[in-house]
Motif scaffolding. Structure first.
Motif, PDB file in Angstrom:
ATOM      1  N   LEU B 145       0.839  -1.204   0.000  1.00 55.36           N
ATOM      2  CA  LEU B 145       0.000   0.000   0.000  1.00 55.36           C
ATOM      3  C   LEU B 145       0.876   1.258   0.000  1.00 55.36           C
ATOM      4  N   ALA B 146       1.959   1.206   0.772  1.00 56.92           N
ATOM      5  CA  ALA B 146       2.858   2.363   0.825  1.00 56.92           C
ATOM      6  C   ALA B 146       3.472   2.616  -0.562  1.00 56.92           C
ATOM      7  N   SER B 147       3.883   1.546  -1.235  1.00 49.77           N
ATOM      8  CA  SER B 147       4.450   1.693  -2.585  1.00 49.77           C
ATOM      9  C   SER B 147       3.398   2.228  -3.553  1.00 49.77           C
ATOM     10  N   ALA B 148       2.190   1.690  -3.416  1.00 55.26           N
ATOM     11  CA  ALA B 148       1.102   2.114  -4.308  1.00 55.26           C
ATOM     12  C   ALA B 148       0.790   3.598  -4.079  1.00 55.26           C
ATOM     13  N   THR B 149       0.803   4.009  -2.810  1.00 51.72           N
ATOM     14  CA  THR B 149       0.508   5.414  -2.489  1.00 51.72           C
ATOM     15  C   THR B 149       1.559   6.334  -3.125  1.00 51.72           C
ATOM     16  N   THR B 150       2.815   5.920  -3.019  1.00 51.00           N
ATOM     17  CA  THR B 150       3.898   6.722  -3.610  1.00 51.00           C
ATOM     18  C   THR B 150       3.728   6.817  -5.127  1.00 51.00           C
ATOM     19  N   ALA B 151       3.469   5.657  -5.739  1.00 55.03           N
ATOM     20  CA  ALA B 151       3.319   5.628  -7.204  1.00 55.03           C
ATOM     21  C   ALA B 151       2.115   6.455  -7.643  1.00 55.03           C
ATOM     22  N   GLN B 152       1.033   6.356  -6.883  1.00 57.75           N
ATOM     23  CA  GLN B 152      -0.168   7.130  -7.247  1.00 57.75           C
ATOM     24  C   GLN B 152       0.082   8.628  -7.097  1.00 57.75           C
ATOM     25  N   GLN B 153       0.803   8.977  -6.034  1.00 60.60           N
ATOM     26  CA  GLN B 153       1.103  10.389  -5.808  1.00 60.60           C
ATOM     27  C   GLN B 153       1.932  10.954  -6.965  1.00 60.60           C
ATOM     28  N   ALA B 154       2.897  10.126  -7.419  1.00 61.17           N
ATOM     29  CA  ALA B 154       3.736  10.558  -8.549  1.00 61.17           C
ATOM     30  C   ALA B 154       2.879  10.793  -9.795  1.00 61.17           C
ATOM     31  N   ALA B 155       1.942   9.888 -10.012  1.00 64.51           N
ATOM     32  CA  ALA B 155       1.043  10.046 -11.172  1.00 64.51           C
ATOM     33  C   ALA B 155       0.154  11.276 -10.994  1.00 64.51           C
ATOM     34  N   ALA B 156      -0.308  11.506  -9.757  1.00 64.08           N
ATOM     35  CA  ALA B 156      -1.175  12.660  -9.486  1.00 64.08           C
ATOM     36  C   ALA B 156      -0.406  13.964  -9.666  1.00 64.08           C
ATOM     37  N   ASP B 157       0.864  13.946  -9.234  1.00 62.26           N
ATOM     38  CA  ASP B 157       1.695  15.154  -9.384  1.00 62.26           C
ATOM     39  C   ASP B 157       1.860  15.528 -10.850  1.00 62.26           C
ATOM     40  N   ALA B 158       1.831  14.505 -11.698  1.00 61.60           N
ATOM     41  CA  ALA B 158       1.930  14.773 -13.148  1.00 61.60           C
ATOM     42  C   ALA B 158       0.543  14.992 -13.753  1.00 61.60           C
ATOM     43  N   ASN B 159      -0.422  15.234 -12.867  1.00 60.62           N
ATOM     44  CA  ASN B 159      -1.791  15.514 -13.290  1.00 60.62           C
ATOM     45  C   ASN B 159      -2.422  14.345 -14.058  1.00 60.62           C
ATOM     46  N   PHE B 160      -1.963  13.153 -13.785  1.00 62.05           N
ATOM     47  CA  PHE B 160      -2.426  11.909 -14.422  1.00 62.05           C
ATOM     48  C   PHE B 160      -2.325  11.960 -15.948  1.00 62.05           C
ATOM     49  N   SER B 161      -1.360  12.737 -16.432  1.00 62.87           N
ATOM     50  CA  SER B 161      -1.233  12.835 -17.883  1.00 62.87           C
ATOM     51  C   SER B 161       0.026  12.129 -18.409  1.00 62.87           C
ATOM     52  N   ASP B 162       0.810  11.558 -17.491  1.00 58.10           N
ATOM     53  CA  ASP B 162       1.995  10.808 -17.902  1.00 58.10           C
ATOM     54  C   ASP B 162       1.625   9.317 -17.940  1.00 58.10           C
ATOM     55  N   ALA B 163       1.576   8.750 -19.149  1.00 54.56           N
ATOM     56  CA  ALA B 163       1.114   7.364 -19.319  1.00 54.56           C
ATOM     57  C   ALA B 163       1.980   6.369 -18.544  1.00 54.56           C
ATOM     58  N   GLN B 164       3.284   6.635 -18.531  1.00 53.86           N
ATOM     59  CA  GLN B 164       4.186   5.700 -17.843  1.00 53.86           C
ATOM     60  C   GLN B 164       3.934   5.703 -16.324  1.00 53.86           C
ATOM     61  N   LEU B 165       3.803   6.901 -15.781  1.00 51.18           N
ATOM     62  CA  LEU B 165       3.532   7.020 -14.340  1.00 51.18           C
ATOM     63  C   LEU B 165       2.164   6.416 -13.989  1.00 51.18           C
ATOM     64  N   ASN B 166       1.203   6.634 -14.864  1.00 52.40           N
ATOM     65  CA  ASN B 166      -0.127   6.055 -14.644  1.00 52.40           C
ATOM     66  C   ASN B 166      -0.056   4.528 -14.593  1.00 52.40           C
TER      67      ASN B 166
END
Lengths: 80, 580
Positions: B145-166
């Motif tokens: 969950l901690a890893s998922a939270t970090t990964a989701q935050q990274a995707a959110a920081d990119a405004n969910f527009s970075d396909a790789q981060l998503n």
């Protein structure tokens, strides 16, 4: 008459023995020696899945599946 | 017309109708008894809604809608909201009391006594072991969950527009869900408590014996003789459940149906079924009552809500395979028995044992034919449950495609769920969804087969059949089965899928009628075994034709399902597949 009964009882006992053999000797042997069977059987035991169930309502995890599938259909993530 | 003297062989109806049939015929009694259980279930559960059910659902749905609009994948908050609305009426105190009464023998590994008893010392030891495992699984889930939270935050920081981060976030969240699933199962095992199931089983035996004896008395048979014989049948059924609960047998997917038939066969073909037991060897009576209860589990409205691609896979492939296999059996394999042909076709294409039972009853197949079909299905289910996930992994087939393939082809629902969950949670979703959709086809299949048999098979060639004759011949319990399905589908739909999930699925059905249905089918299978001569069974297998039919039909099923699953999940609905 006595011989007939004895023969029947012996057949019954033999049948019970074969079932015991299948349950406690042959099946564990199969699971031990077939890798894919072993992995799956361990998974089923660990997660307590009713793998012999005959209908969806007999299997608890179908509820998770239903919730997940229904969520996807109703609230399909689209983003901005 | 079928005659009464074949009552023990096939499912029959008399060639005339009168009002007294309503209290004298087995088919009607199956309906009355089945509906009595369903009515009691509705009375118990409907007034006992879990606390704040509707508020929680509304709140969760609002969050899920918001999250679905926020991100192009299912976020952590989305999943948490989805989990929160999974409230169940089976968690109420009354449901827990009912469960004790209805429970089957418990699981065991080497000591069969644990199927019936567990002392507090043993329970504490098991609990301590389970707690250690749970803590480990929970820690893994929290880390994921901690890893998922970090990964989701990274995707959110990119405004969910970075396909790789998503994608990274989506994968991390999937990993967390798999770990959470394992932790949830481990947690359940920590709730082990001491039990004495034998007392409850004795009470259940008496209750069910009286329940069925009422119908037997009304049909003009001795209720006392039935009750005495019933105790024996119930004991064998209990032993079948005990065998099915053994851990190795569970691992191989060998369920109660196989053991019930086997134990019955063993008794009848060795020491012989005692005459006093034969009064309670009422296969059709138990099957029909069980099928009326099964009707309540055939929820059309549920299916519509859970998956469009799955509907195409299950509802296009299944009828095509069913009809093709039947025709193939008649024209190519030249199956001598049409009833055996259709029962094998249905159990192989629809959903195994449950479909075989419904179809056999609808076309009045012989007990030996049902036994043979069920046996074939159980053997191939075990083989496919082990081989298919291994093959999918070996060829690196996408798990969602693999799940859809297994869901459409492995006969038994339990085996589908096990094999799907073994691959991943998403594969489980797809596999189980398709199997659930197929399960619903039981009703359509049974009704269609009953009509076809009444109008085309059981009539004189070249002679037209009028509506009255169809009515005389029609197995009336099928109407109870359909009525239960329509009634429960309507109740479910009127409540909405979320409340229906909590109150009908996880209330009346899983908390009440399902357990009775399981017992009734188990009693039916024991009865089949107790009344079957092994030599007669061999006669039906002559030339290996049933096996040839099953293998050919299943091969066709495997090819067609895989093709259709690929088309639906990857070509027609790729956006749904990507976000399952």
């Amino acid at each position: 008459m006595y011989q007939l009964n004895l023969k029947r009882i012996l057949s019954f006992v033999s049948g019970v023995f074969i079932i015991w053999l299948f349950m406690f000797v042959l099946s564990p042997m199969l699971i031990e020696h077939v890798e894919s069977a072993k992995t799956l059987a361990t998974f089923i035991q660990q997660n307590d899945i009713n793998s012999g169930a005959i209908y969806w309502s007999d299997v608890e995890i179908t509820a998770d599946a239903e919730l997940g599938a229904r969520s996807t259909v109703t609230y399909l993530p689209k983003g901005k | 017309m079928a005659q009464q003297d074949t009552q023990q062989e096939v499912v029959v109806d008399k060639g005339h109708a009168s009002w007294s049939d309503l209290i004298k015929l087995e088919d009607y009694w199956a309906i009355w008894l089945g509906f009595a259980i369903l009515a009691i279930g509705l009375i118990i559960y409907l007034p006992n809604e879990p606390k704040n059910l509707r508020e929680t659902i509304a709140e969760s749905n609002a969050i899920m809608q918001m999250e679905a609009n926020r991100a192009p994948f299912k976020t952590i908050e989305y999943y948490k909201a989805s989990d929160a609305k999974g409230l169940k009426a089976t968690s109420t105190p009354i449901a827990k009391a009912i469960k004790k009464f209805q429970n089957k023998p418990h699981g065991w590994s080497t000591n069969p006594g644990e199927a019936f008893f567990m002392g507090s010392e043993r329970a504490d030891a098991k609990k301590a072991k389970a707690v250690a495992k749970y803590e480990k699984a929970e820690a893994a889930a929290q880390a994921a969950l901690a890893s998922a939270t970090t990964a989701q935050q990274a995707a959110a920081d990119a405004n969910f527009s970075d396909a790789q981060l998503n994608q990274q976030a989506s994968d991390a969240i999937s990993n967390w869900r798999n770990k959470k699933f394992a932790a949830g199962k481990a947690k359940k095992k920590t709730k082990v408590k001491p039990y004495d199931q034998l007392t409850w089983l004795a009470i259940l035996c008496v209750a069910l014996g009286i329940f069925f004896a009422i119908g037997r008395a009304a049909m003009g048979h001795s209720p006392v003789k039935f009750f005495i014989g019933f105790i024996f049948v119930f004991i064998v059924a209990t032993l079948a459940y005990v065998a099915a609960q053994q851990s190795t047998m569970k691992g191989l997917g060998i369920g109660y149906a196989a053991w019930a038939i086997l134990f019955g066969l063993l008794i009848s073909n060795t020491v012989g079924t005692p005459k006093w037991v034969m009064h309670a060897v009422q296969t059709e009576y138990f099957i029909k009552t069980g099928l009326v209860l099964l009707g309540a589990e055939v929820l059309f409205s549920k299916i519509v809500a859970i998956g469009i691609p799955g509907i195409f896979v299950a509802w296009v492939v299944t009828p095509v395979v069913l009809i093709t296999t039947f025709i193939f059996g008649q024209k190519v394999v030249k199956m001598p028995s049409k009833t055996l042909n259709i029962v094998i076709s249905a159990d192989m294409s629809v959903c195994g044992v449950s479909a075989a039972i419904a179809t056999a009853a609808a076309c009045r197949a012989k007990k030996e034919e049902l036994t043979l079909s069920v046996g074939l299905s159980l053997v191939f289910t075990s083989i496919m449950m082990i081989l298919m996930p291994a093959f999918i992994k070996a060829v690196e087939m996408p798990y969602i495609l693999g799940g859809a393939w297994m869901g459409g082809t492995i006969d038994a629902t339990g085996a589908v769920a096990a094999a799907g969950a073994f691959l991943s949670q998403k594969a489980l979703y797809v596999a189980a969804t398709i199997k659930m959709i197929q399960n619903v086809l039981i009703g359509v299949t049974a009704f269609g087969v009953a009509i076809y048999w009444c109008t085309r098979v059981d009539c004189t060639p070249g002679r037209s059949v009028n509506a009255w004759e169809i009515w005389y011949r029609f197995p009336k319990f099928v109407l109870g089965f359909l009525a239960a399905s329509i009634l429960f589908s309507w109740i479910y739909a009127s409540m909405g899928p979320d409340v229906g999930y909590a109150m009908i699925d996880h209330g009346v059905i899983r908390g009440f009628s399902k357990a009775f249905r399981g017992w009734f089918f188990c009693l039916a299978f024991v009865s089949i075994g107790l009344a079957t001569n092994f030599r007669e069974l061999g006669h039906y297998f002559k030339g290996g034709k049933p096996l040839i039919l099953y293998v050919c039909g299943q091969s066709f099923n495997l090819i067609l399902t895989l093709t259709m699953a690929y088309i639906m999940f990857y070509l027609v609905f790729p956006e749904i597949t990507a976000k399952i």
